[in-house]
Design an enzyme around this catalytic site. Structure first.
Site, PDB file in Angstrom:
ATOM      1  N   ARG A   1       7.926  81.465  12.126  1.00  7.61           N
ATOM      2  CA  ARG A   1       7.371  82.992  11.600  1.00  7.61           C
ATOM      3  C   ARG A   1       6.628  82.763  10.360  1.00  7.61           C
ATOM      4  O   ARG A   1       6.269  81.815   9.756  1.00  7.61           O
ATOM      5  CB  ARG A   1       8.888  83.884  11.139  1.00  7.61           C
ATOM      6  CG  ARG A   1       9.899  84.161  12.343  1.00  7.61           C
ATOM      7  CD  ARG A   1      10.882  84.746  11.959  1.00  7.61           C
ATOM      8  NE  ARG A   1      12.042  84.950  12.753  1.00  7.61           N
ATOM      9  CZ  ARG A   1      13.064  84.156  13.185  1.00  7.61           C
ATOM     10  NH1 ARG A   1      13.265  82.988  12.701  1.00  7.61           N
ATOM     11  NH2 ARG A   1      13.768  84.627  14.141  1.00  7.61           N
TER      12      ARG A   1
ATOM     13  N   HIS B   1       1.746  87.184  14.682  1.00  9.70           N
ATOM     14  CA  HIS B   1       3.213  86.955  15.156  1.00  9.70           C
ATOM     15  C   HIS B   1       3.079  86.689  16.745  1.00  9.70           C
ATOM     16  O   HIS B   1       4.057  86.037  16.977  1.00  9.70           O
ATOM     17  CB  HIS B   1       4.014  88.172  14.901  1.00  9.70           C
ATOM     18  CG  HIS B   1       5.478  88.062  15.241  1.00  9.70           C
ATOM     19  ND1 HIS B   1       6.360  87.281  14.348  1.00  9.70           N
ATOM     20  CD2 HIS B   1       6.098  88.469  15.985  1.00  9.70           C
ATOM     21  CE1 HIS B   1       7.356  86.982  14.942  1.00  9.70           C
ATOM     22  NE2 HIS B   1       7.511  87.788  15.853  1.00  9.70           N
TER      23      HIS B   1
ATOM     24  N   HIS C   1      17.072  82.474  16.857  1.00 14.88           N
ATOM     25  CA  HIS C   1      17.532  83.597  17.214  1.00 14.88           C
ATOM     26  C   HIS C   1      19.361  83.529  16.924  1.00 14.88           C
ATOM     27  O   HIS C   1      19.858  82.585  17.129  1.00 14.88           O
ATOM     28  CB  HIS C   1      17.329  83.848  18.475  1.00 14.88           C
ATOM     29  CG  HIS C   1      15.692  84.554  18.733  1.00 14.88           C
ATOM     30  ND1 HIS C   1      15.081  84.174  20.016  1.00 14.88           N
ATOM     31  CD2 HIS C   1      15.087  85.251  17.805  1.00 14.88           C
ATOM     32  CE1 HIS C   1      13.988  84.643  19.693  1.00 14.88           C
ATOM     33  NE2 HIS C   1      13.852  85.122  18.525  1.00 14.88           N
TER      34      HIS C   1
END
Length: 370
Positions: free
Chosen positions: A202, A308, A334
Site C-alpha cells: 500500500r 492503488h 488482509h
C-alpha cells in the site's frame, strides 16, 4: 387516582387519564419507563416485555439504554485499538453519516425500522454504495458493543446484505504495462511503482519503508509500519489491520531495488523512497509531480487507473500463481478470507487452461477408441 396491583409490576392511572407503570428489576431496584401510556393495555405490554426479558435472561438495565448514540459512538471510536488511518475513517463516517441522523436517539430506541430508514435516507441523498455499507458496518459494530455492555438486549442492525459493497471492478495492468508505466514515471519513482505492483504494498507502507526493512540477499521486505497523512502532519502507525508481515520478492524486483539503493545514501534508518528533494512522497501532490495521468494515458491504461490499482494488479498476479487463500491473505496483509477471495477469480484463466487440456485429452482418447 386508582391503583391496580399485578402479579408482575404495578400500573397506576394518573389524574391525566394516562397510565404509569413500574417493576422491580433483578437487582431489587424499581424501574420506570420514563413515559406514560395512553391505555392500560399499553402499560401491560411494556411490563410483559420486561418480564419476558427477565425470564429469558435477556433483560438489560433501561437506564443504560438511555445513553445517546452520539455520545456512545464517539467513545467507542476513542476507546478501540485502531490504526490511525482506520480511526480517522471511522470518525469521519460517524460524524458525516451516522451522528446527524441517529446520534440524538437513546440506544434502546434505535430499532431495526429506524436503521432501515436511516440507510434508505443515506442512499436517497446520494451517498455511494461503498459509504453506505461502511457506515452500516460501523453502526453494527458499535451496537454489538452496546449489547455486550448490557445497554441493549439485541442489535437492531439486522438488514440482510446491507454490509456488502459491490464496487465496480478496478482495472488491472499487465506486466509489460507495469514496467512501461515505471519507465514513464522516471528513475526517481521507478522502484516505487514496481514495488507497489510486484510486492502488493500500500502507499502508506511504501513511504514508511526504511532501508533496514529490506533484506535483498534473502529477497524479503519486512512491512512493519505505515505512514498516515493527517492534514499536513505525517504519523507512523502499524500497517492496516495492525498486521506486520514479510513479503517475499520476485528476483526481478530484487534487482530493481538493489539498483535503487545504490543511488541513495546508505542509512539503515533512512527511507527507501523519497521525492526528488529528499522529502516523503505525499498523496496530494504526487500525481501532479509525476504527471501520472499523462503516463497512464500514454501506455493505454484506462483514464481512471489509480496508484492503488498497482497493488490490485500485484494481488491478481499473486493469485494467478495458484497461491492458496491463506497465502494470499499473508502476502496482501488482509485480515479476512473474504478480502483475499476477491482475487481468487483471477485464477479463472488457469482453470480454463486445465479445462482445455482436459478436453484435448478426452478427444484424443476418443479418437483412439474410435
Amino acid at each position: 387516582m386508582t391503583r391496580q396491583r399485578r402479579e408482575f409490576g404495578n400500573i397506576r392511572k394518573r389524574e391525566s387519564g394516562r397510565y404509569g407503570a413500574s417493576y422491580l428489576g433483578p437487582d431489587g431496584l424499581r424501574r420506570y419507563p420514563g413515559r406514560t401510556f395512553a391505555t392500560r393495555a399499553d402499560a401491560q405490554a411494556w411490563l410483559a416485555l420486561h418480564q419476558t426479558q427477565m425470564r429469558s435472561a435477556s433483560w438489560t438495565d433501561p437506564r443504560l439504554g438511555r445513553r445517546k448514540l452520539g455520545d456512545y459512538g464517539g467513545q467507542w471510536i476513542a476507546e478501540h485499538q485502531l490504526s490511525l488511518r482506520t480511526r480517522d475513517l471511522y470518525a469521519s463516517l460517524f460524524r458525516l453519516h451516522i451522528d446527524p441522523f441517529l446520534g440524538h436517539l437513546p440506544l434502546d430506541q434505535i430499532t431495526t425500522e429506524a436503521v432501515r430508514s436511516w440507510r434508505a435516507r443515506l442512499r436517497d441523498q446520494g451517498r455511494s454504495e461503498s459509504t453506505v455499507a461502511k457506515s452500516y458496518r460501523l453502526l453494527r459494530a458499535i451496537l454489538n458493543t452496546a449489547v455486550d455492555d448490557g445497554r441493549i438486549s439485541k442489535n437492531p442492525c439486522r438488514i440482510k446484505g446491507a454490509d456488502r459493497e459491490n464496487p465496480p471492478e478496478r482495472p488491472v495492468a499487465s506486466v509489460p504495462e507495469v514496467f512501461m508505466l515505471a519507465d514513464r514515471i522516471g528513475p526517481t519513482y521507478r522502484a516505487f511503482v514496481l514495488t507497489a505492483a510486484l510486492a502488493s504494498l500500500r502507499w502508506g507502507e511504501l513511504v514508511a519503508l526504511r532501508q533496514r526493512d529490506l533484506d535483498l540477499e534473502a529477497g524479503l521486505i519486512f512491512v512493519r509500519h505505515s505512514m498516515v497523512e493527517r492534514g499536513r502532519h505525517l504519523e507512523i502507525s502499524q500497517p492496516k489491520n495492525n498486521r506486520t508481515r514479510t513479503v517475499a520478492l520476485p528476483g526481478v524486483l530484487v534487482e530493481e531495488l538493489k539498483s535503487h539503493l545504490a543511488r541513495i545514501p546508505p542509512n539503515p534508518e533512512g527511507p527507501v523512497f523519497t521525492g526528488e528533494r529528499g522529502g516523503v512522497p505525499r498523496r496530494g501532490n504526487w500525481r501532479a509531480n509525476v504527471r501520472w495521468r499523462d503516463a497512464v494515458k500514454a501506455i493505454g491504461l484506462p483514464d481512471g487507473f489509480r496508484f492503488h490499482d498497482l497493488r490490485h494488479t500485484g494481488n491478481h498476479l499473486a493469485a494467478q500463481t495458484g497461491a492458496s487463500t491463506r497465502e494470499l491473505m499473508q502476502r496482501m496483509g488482509h485480515s479476512t478470507v473474504r478480502a483475499a477471495m476477491i482475487y481468487q477469480h483471477a485464477t479463472d484463466s488457469r482453470s480454463r487452461e486445465i479445462a482445455d487440456r482436459l478436453d484435448g485429452l478426452i478427444r484424443s482418447q476418443q479418437e483412439v477408441r474410435d
